[in-house]
Design a protein around this motif. Structure first.
Motif, PDB file in Angstrom:
ATOM      1  N   MET A   1      26.007  61.979  30.252  1.00 43.88           N
ATOM      2  CA  MET A   1      26.719  61.398  29.071  1.00 43.88           C
ATOM      3  C   MET A   1      27.411  62.176  28.527  1.00 43.88           C
ATOM      4  N   LEU A   2      28.281  61.977  27.747  1.00 45.23           N
ATOM      5  CA  LEU A   2      28.745  62.542  26.331  1.00 45.23           C
ATOM      6  C   LEU A   2      28.434  62.041  25.191  1.00 45.23           C
ATOM      7  N   ALA A   3      27.616  63.102  24.263  1.00 47.25           N
ATOM      8  CA  ALA A   3      27.070  62.121  23.122  1.00 47.25           C
ATOM      9  C   ALA A   3      27.089  63.647  22.098  1.00 47.25           C
ATOM     10  N   ALA A   4      27.256  63.064  20.703  1.00 47.63           N
ATOM     11  CA  ALA A   4      27.083  64.027  19.495  1.00 47.63           C
ATOM     12  C   ALA A   4      25.984  64.940  19.166  1.00 47.63           C
ATOM     13  N   VAL A   5      26.318  66.535  19.198  1.00 48.52           N
ATOM     14  CA  VAL A   5      24.863  66.879  18.794  1.00 48.52           C
ATOM     15  C   VAL A   5      25.185  67.757  17.909  1.00 48.52           C
ATOM     16  N   ILE A   6      24.380  67.647  16.284  1.00 50.70           N
ATOM     17  CA  ILE A   6      24.487  68.936  15.393  1.00 50.70           C
ATOM     18  C   ILE A   6      23.473  70.152  15.842  1.00 50.70           C
ATOM     19  N   HIS A   7      23.648  70.917  15.688  1.00 48.88           N
ATOM     20  CA  HIS A   7      23.320  72.371  15.902  1.00 48.88           C
ATOM     21  C   HIS A   7      23.377  73.287  14.969  1.00 48.88           C
ATOM     22  N   ASP A   8      23.889  73.154  14.031  1.00 56.81           N
ATOM     23  CA  ASP A   8      23.386  74.377  13.243  1.00 56.81           C
ATOM     24  C   ASP A   8      24.899  72.995  11.726  1.00 56.81           C
ATOM     25  N   THR A   9      24.600  73.835  10.363  1.00 54.39           N
ATOM     26  CA  THR A   9      25.638  73.874   9.477  1.00 54.39           C
ATOM     27  C   THR A   9      27.105  74.117   9.605  1.00 54.39           C
ATOM     28  N   ARG A  10      27.984  72.653   9.747  1.00 52.67           N
ATOM     29  CA  ARG A  10      29.429  72.322  10.365  1.00 52.67           C
ATOM     30  C   ARG A  10      29.358  72.975  11.649  1.00 52.67           C
ATOM     31  N   ASP A  11      28.090  72.412  12.615  1.00 47.17           N
ATOM     32  CA  ASP A  11      28.160  72.831  13.531  1.00 47.17           C
ATOM     33  C   ASP A  11      27.974  71.484  14.626  1.00 47.17           C
ATOM     34  N   VAL A  12      28.874  70.389  14.923  1.00 45.34           N
ATOM     35  CA  VAL A  12      28.454  69.340  15.442  1.00 45.34           C
ATOM     36  C   VAL A  12      29.516  69.468  17.003  1.00 45.34           C
ATOM     37  N   ARG A  13      28.662  69.305  18.174  1.00 47.78           N
ATOM     38  CA  ARG A  13      29.646  69.246  19.291  1.00 47.78           C
ATOM     39  C   ARG A  13      29.115  68.166  20.271  1.00 47.78           C
ATOM     40  N   ALA A  14      30.190  67.607  20.867  1.00 42.96           N
ATOM     41  CA  ALA A  14      30.405  66.681  22.252  1.00 42.96           C
ATOM     42  C   ALA A  14      29.840  67.088  23.136  1.00 42.96           C
ATOM     43  N   GLU A  15      28.573  66.987  23.808  1.00 41.97           N
ATOM     44  CA  GLU A  15      27.699  67.537  24.710  1.00 41.97           C
ATOM     45  C   GLU A  15      27.234  66.410  25.751  1.00 41.97           C
ATOM     46  N   GLU A  16      27.193  67.003  27.194  1.00 45.44           N
ATOM     47  CA  GLU A  16      26.648  66.828  27.913  1.00 45.44           C
ATOM     48  C   GLU A  16      24.990  65.735  28.415  1.00 45.44           C
ATOM     49  N   ARG A  17      24.961  65.238  27.841  1.00 48.59           N
ATOM     50  CA  ARG A  17      23.217  65.035  27.485  1.00 48.59           C
ATOM     51  C   ARG A  17      22.464  63.414  28.591  1.00 48.59           C
ATOM     52  N   PRO A  18      21.340  63.374  28.976  1.00 49.93           N
ATOM     53  CA  PRO A  18      20.840  62.493  30.432  1.00 49.93           C
ATOM     54  C   PRO A  18      20.936  61.135  29.508  1.00 49.93           C
ATOM     55  N   ASP A  19      22.410  60.457  30.806  1.00 46.54           N
ATOM     56  CA  ASP A  19      21.730  58.559  30.228  1.00 46.54           C
ATOM     57  C   ASP A  19      20.645  58.239  30.175  1.00 46.54           C
ATOM     58  N   PRO A  20      21.012  57.185  29.339  1.00 45.24           N
ATOM     59  CA  PRO A  20      19.196  56.770  28.429  1.00 45.24           C
ATOM     60  C   PRO A  20      19.014  56.148  29.815  1.00 45.24           C
ATOM     61  N   THR A  21      17.542  55.897  29.717  1.00 43.52           N
ATOM     62  CA  THR A  21      16.689  54.478  30.758  1.00 43.52           C
ATOM     63  C   THR A  21      15.587  53.830  29.683  1.00 43.52           C
ATOM     64  N   ILE A  22      15.404  52.556  30.246  1.00 42.05           N
ATOM     65  CA  ILE A  22      14.259  51.567  30.093  1.00 42.05           C
ATOM     66  C   ILE A  22      13.127  52.399  29.846  1.00 42.05           C
TER      67      ILE A  22
END
Length: 353
Positions: A1-22
């Motif tokens: 899935m796509l999700a926002a990830v903050i890496h550093d100052t003024r560095d937010v990226r939309a990245e692929e992350r694992p789909d959540p599960t129960i």
């Protein structure tokens, strides 16, 4: 899935992350319909709060339940739900007293739950929700009905800013006939204007230097606007009030200056409700409170608690807090949403997956 990830100052990226599960029987998985960027998200974005490692970000969302753990009976698969910005158990002493933000098991987005499992950020396509039994708030209408009625932005504010504005007014014990000053013209301050009027304030003074935000404050119920700051602002307020000061103030920023302003604008025996996340050392002088008999209350809002009061107001159309959103972007462009708020080109940004 796509999700926002903050890496550093003024560095937010939309990245692929694992789909959540129960992962536990108390979990839910929610498909995000809308999330948003919060003013408090700007603290790490600006480097005021250090970003030690890349992490998912965002803590406000509305969505549709896709999966439920075996212990969750408060919602059903397919329900449209609101999620408060902190998740809570609903049974500990703090929760029972109406302060789930101080829950013994309080869990935030983008961190870990009490079992050490990672928790997704709200600015994504899907989110695993721990403590789902208490944290899921079904709206009672289908996604199609909500979209058709244009309710998504208004319901989304209950996840944080509208509930936080209400907490400020409630903590300041705003009541019928009061004169209230709102310090801060961001989304929380604007929501505080709505809250003060809901609780019966007769006069609401919004402190704002931005024409668009001042106009929205008036639409939300502000009777007056003061653009000045410091001593000039205090003098302008006294002119408005025929030499008097306010009964209560809502501090909706979190800096030393904003807290000083809130304390300055209330009369002797006045009340201040503070909800701005503290940055910049807004320490209180006990002697100052003592000498003027001031009462200060507030802190992190218990959004889950206030939703019970505010949801009917939104569904009836009595309040329209979603007007604080003045920019909508797709999740892929989330970095632009942060930049727009950081540069004050937007008051609050709504994110659609």
């Amino acid at each position: 899935m796509l999700a926002a990830v903050i890496h550093d100052t003024r560095d937010v990226r939309a990245e692929e992350r694992p789909d959540p599960t129960i992962l536990t029987p108390g979990d839910a998985v929610v498909r995000v319909v809308a999330s948003c960027v919060c003013g408090s998200d700007l603290w790490p974005y600006r480097g005021v709060t250090p970003v030690k490692r890349p992490r998912p970000i965002g803590h406000e969302l509305v969505g549709v339940v896709e999966e439920l753990g075996s212990d969750v009976t408060s919602a059903r698969v397919g329900d449209f739900v609101i999620l408060p910005f902190t998740m809570s158990c609903g049974v500990c002493q703090s929760c029972r007293a109406g302060f789930p933000a101080a829950c013994d098991l309080v869990t935030g987005f983008g961190g870990t739950d009490r079992d050490g499992h990672p928790v997704d950020g709200a600015q994504g396509e899907r989110v695993r929700i721990p403590l789902a039994q208490h944290s899921l708030v079904p709206v009672g209408r289908t996604e199609a009905e909500i979209e058709a009625a244009g309710l998504v932005p208004h319901l989304l504010t209950l996840a944080d800013v509208m509930s936080t504005g209400y907490h400020a007014a409630s903590s300041a014990r705003v009541s019928a006939g009061d004169t209230v000053v709102v310090v801060g013209d961001g989304a929380v301050g604007l929501s505080g204007v709505i809250a003060a009027r809901l609780l019966g304030a007769e006069r609401v003074v919004a402190m704002s230097r931005h024409d668009d935000r001042a106009a929205l404050a008036r639409e939300f119920g502000a009777t007056d606007v003061v653009a000045e700051r410091g001593e000039e602002g205090l003098a302008a307020l006294r002119d408005l009030l025929d030499g008097d000061l306010a009964d209560a103030a809502l501090e909706c920023v979190g800096t030393k200056q904003s807290m000083d302003t809130a304390l300055d604008v209330v009369r002797g025996g006045g009340r201040v409700g503070f909800v701005g996340v503290p940055h910049g050392g807004p320490e209180l002088s006990v002697r100052r409170l003592f000498d003027r008999n001031l009462t200060v209350g507030g802190g992190m809002a218990s959004a889950r608690h206030y939703m019970e009061t505010l949801l009917p107001e939104v569904l009836s159309g009595a309040i329209v807090p979603g007007k604080v959103f003045d920019l909508e972007l797709p999740l892929a462009d989330v970095a632009e949403g942060y930049a727009a708020m950081d540069e004050r080109r937007a008051t609050k940004v709504l994110i659609r997956p």
